[in-house]
Motif scaffolding. Structure first.
Motif, short mmCIF file in Angstrom:
data_model
loop_
_atom_site.label_atom_id
_atom_site.label_comp_id
_atom_site.label_asym_id
_atom_site.label_seq_id
_atom_site.Cartn_x
_atom_site.Cartn_y
_atom_site.Cartn_z
N GLY A 71 -24.06 -11.29 6.47
CA GLY A 71 -23.48 -10.59 5.35
C GLY A 71 -23.30 -9.10 5.56
N ASP A 72 -23.98 -8.53 6.56
CA ASP A 72 -23.84 -7.10 6.85
C ASP A 72 -22.42 -6.80 7.33
OD1 ASP A 72 -26.46 -6.56 6.18
OD2 ASP A 72 -27.15 -6.26 8.25
N PHE A 73 -21.93 -5.62 6.97
CA PHE A 73 -20.61 -5.16 7.42
C PHE A 73 -20.79 -4.14 8.53
CE2 PHE A 73 -20.02 -6.53 3.06
CZ PHE A 73 -18.87 -7.30 3.15
N TYR A 74 -19.93 -4.23 9.54
CA TYR A 74 -20.01 -3.31 10.67
C TYR A 74 -18.63 -2.78 11.01
CZ TYR A 74 -24.84 -4.40 11.77
OH TYR A 74 -26.20 -4.50 11.72
N ARG A 75 -18.62 -1.52 11.46
CA ARG A 75 -17.41 -0.90 11.98
C ARG A 75 -17.54 -0.82 13.49
NH1 ARG A 75 -17.49 3.76 9.53
NH2 ARG A 75 -16.06 3.17 7.90
N HIS A 76 -16.58 -1.40 14.21
CA HIS A 76 -16.54 -1.31 15.66
C HIS A 76 -16.07 0.09 16.02
CE1 HIS A 76 -14.85 -2.05 19.73
NE2 HIS A 76 -15.90 -2.85 19.83
N PHE A 77 -16.45 0.58 17.17
CA PHE A 77 -16.08 1.95 17.55
C PHE A 77 -14.57 2.13 17.69
CE2 PHE A 77 -16.39 0.11 21.79
CZ PHE A 77 -15.41 0.77 22.52
N LYS A 78 -13.82 1.02 17.79
CA LYS A 78 -12.36 1.12 17.83
C LYS A 78 -11.77 1.03 16.43
CE LYS A 78 -11.85 -0.51 22.57
NZ LYS A 78 -11.34 -1.57 23.44
N ASP A 79 -12.62 1.23 15.42
CA ASP A 79 -12.23 1.41 14.02
C ASP A 79 -11.76 0.14 13.32
OD1 ASP A 79 -12.26 3.16 11.90
OD2 ASP A 79 -10.17 3.73 12.14
N LYS A 80 -12.33 -1.00 13.64
CA LYS A 80 -12.04 -2.25 12.94
C LYS A 80 -13.30 -2.71 12.23
CE LYS A 80 -7.83 -2.92 14.59
NZ LYS A 80 -6.65 -2.95 13.81
N MET A 81 -13.12 -3.38 11.09
CA MET A 81 -14.25 -3.82 10.29
C MET A 81 -14.54 -5.30 10.52
SD MET A 81 -15.44 -1.21 8.71
CE MET A 81 -16.52 -2.08 7.58
N TYR A 82 -15.84 -5.64 10.49
CA TYR A 82 -16.31 -7.01 10.70
C TYR A 82 -17.47 -7.30 9.76
CZ TYR A 82 -13.70 -6.51 15.03
OH TYR A 82 -12.70 -6.30 15.94
N GLN A 83 -17.67 -8.60 9.50
CA GLN A 83 -18.83 -9.03 8.74
C GLN A 83 -19.61 -10.03 9.58
OE1 GLN A 83 -18.15 -10.99 4.94
NE2 GLN A 83 -20.17 -10.36 4.23
N VAL A 84 -20.93 -9.82 9.64
CA VAL A 84 -21.80 -10.69 10.42
C VAL A 84 -21.97 -12.01 9.67
CG1 VAL A 84 -24.14 -11.01 11.29
CG2 VAL A 84 -22.99 -8.81 11.57
N ILE A 85 -21.81 -13.10 10.40
CA ILE A 85 -22.04 -14.43 9.84
C ILE A 85 -23.48 -14.84 10.09
CG2 ILE A 85 -21.39 -16.87 9.98
CD1 ILE A 85 -18.55 -15.85 10.78
N THR A 86 -23.93 -14.72 11.34
CA THR A 86 -25.31 -15.07 11.68
C THR A 86 -25.64 -14.56 13.07
OG1 THR A 86 -26.92 -16.89 11.67
CG2 THR A 86 -24.80 -17.32 12.74
N ALA B 259 -13.76 -10.97 11.77
CA ALA B 259 -12.89 -9.81 11.56
C ALA B 259 -12.47 -9.75 10.09
CB ALA B 259 -11.66 -9.91 12.45
N LEU B 260 -12.35 -8.55 9.57
CA LEU B 260 -11.88 -8.35 8.20
C LEU B 260 -10.46 -7.78 8.22
CD1 LEU B 260 -15.13 -6.93 6.57
CD2 LEU B 260 -14.28 -9.28 6.61
N TYR B 261 -9.66 -8.30 9.12
CA TYR B 261 -8.27 -7.87 9.27
C TYR B 261 -7.51 -8.97 10.01
CZ TYR B 261 -9.70 -6.95 14.04
OH TYR B 261 -10.18 -7.09 15.31
N GLY B 262 -6.23 -8.86 10.06
CA GLY B 262 -5.40 -9.80 10.82
C GLY B 262 -5.61 -11.23 10.37
N SER B 263 -5.88 -12.12 11.32
CA SER B 263 -6.08 -13.53 10.99
C SER B 263 -7.55 -13.85 10.72
CB SER B 263 -5.55 -14.41 12.11
OG SER B 263 -6.29 -14.18 13.28
N PHE B 264 -8.40 -12.82 10.60
CA PHE B 264 -9.81 -12.97 10.25
C PHE B 264 -10.54 -13.88 11.24
CE2 PHE B 264 -7.47 -11.79 6.55
CZ PHE B 264 -8.24 -10.78 5.99
N GLY B 265 -10.28 -13.63 12.52
CA GLY B 265 -10.89 -14.43 13.58
C GLY B 265 -12.41 -14.32 13.58
N THR B 266 -13.04 -15.33 14.13
CA THR B 266 -14.50 -15.37 14.24
C THR B 266 -14.86 -15.24 15.72
OG1 THR B 266 -14.59 -16.84 12.34
CG2 THR B 266 -16.56 -16.72 13.71
#
Length: 173
Positions: A8-23, A39-46
């Protein structure tokens, strides 16, 4: 300080994209810990990445222009500020928060715990879901056709949730 990410934690990658941890998973053969995140952008890939790499520092020799200390830094989505001990603000990093604002309907949907709650979110926000968010929901739930219109995707998700809700509610407990 323990930097192990939590679901559930949200993280910003150093290349400026946002992600949410699943496990944080464990590789079945090597025992290596892997962070599974979306990923919290595009096709929301895992994706999955070794924990050691996920929490590592940015290689500043390879990326001298990057101000972020760690490869992934946890972000408090309420205050939209990094949770890490670093106190500097990078205006460019703040613009990626628009990604969160643009996908808040999807995040509300994904955070809903039951089919009933997901259906409520879907119906309450019917006119606010973007075509991209509806496409991501269909991909996640493996329903609908990729080439269908957003309205068709909405109704495919709604019908699926109604059906699941019906059978979930009538099951013996």
């Amino acid at each position: 300080m323990d930097r192990t990410p939590r679901p559930g934690d949200f993280y910003r990658h150093f290349k400026d994209k946002m992600y949410q941890v699943i496990t944080v998973a464990v590789h079945s053969e090597t025992g290596e810990e892997l962070v599974v995140y979306q990923a919290l952008y595009g096709s929301f890939g895992t994706y999955a990445r070794p924990l050691s790499m996920f929490i590592s520092e940015v290689d500043h020799e390879k990326y001298p222009e990057v101000e972020q200390k760690y490869r992934f830094e946890r972000v408090d989505m309420v205050s939209e500020q990094p949770v890490a001990e670093a106190s500097h603000q990078n205006q460019e990093c703040m613009t990626s928060e628009s990604c969160y604002r643009e996908n808040k309907n999807l995040l509300a949907f994904l955070d809903a715990g039951t089919y009933h709650e997901k259906l409520e979110v879907l119906e309450d926000r019917k006119d606010r879901f973007s075509a991209e968010e509806l496409m991501a929901i269909c991909e996640i739930m493996e329903i609908g056709r990729p080439d269908s219109e957003p309205e068709e995707k909405y109704y495919a998700v709604k019908r699926y949730l109604e059906l699941q809700n019906k059978y979930e509610g009538s099951r013996l407990r």
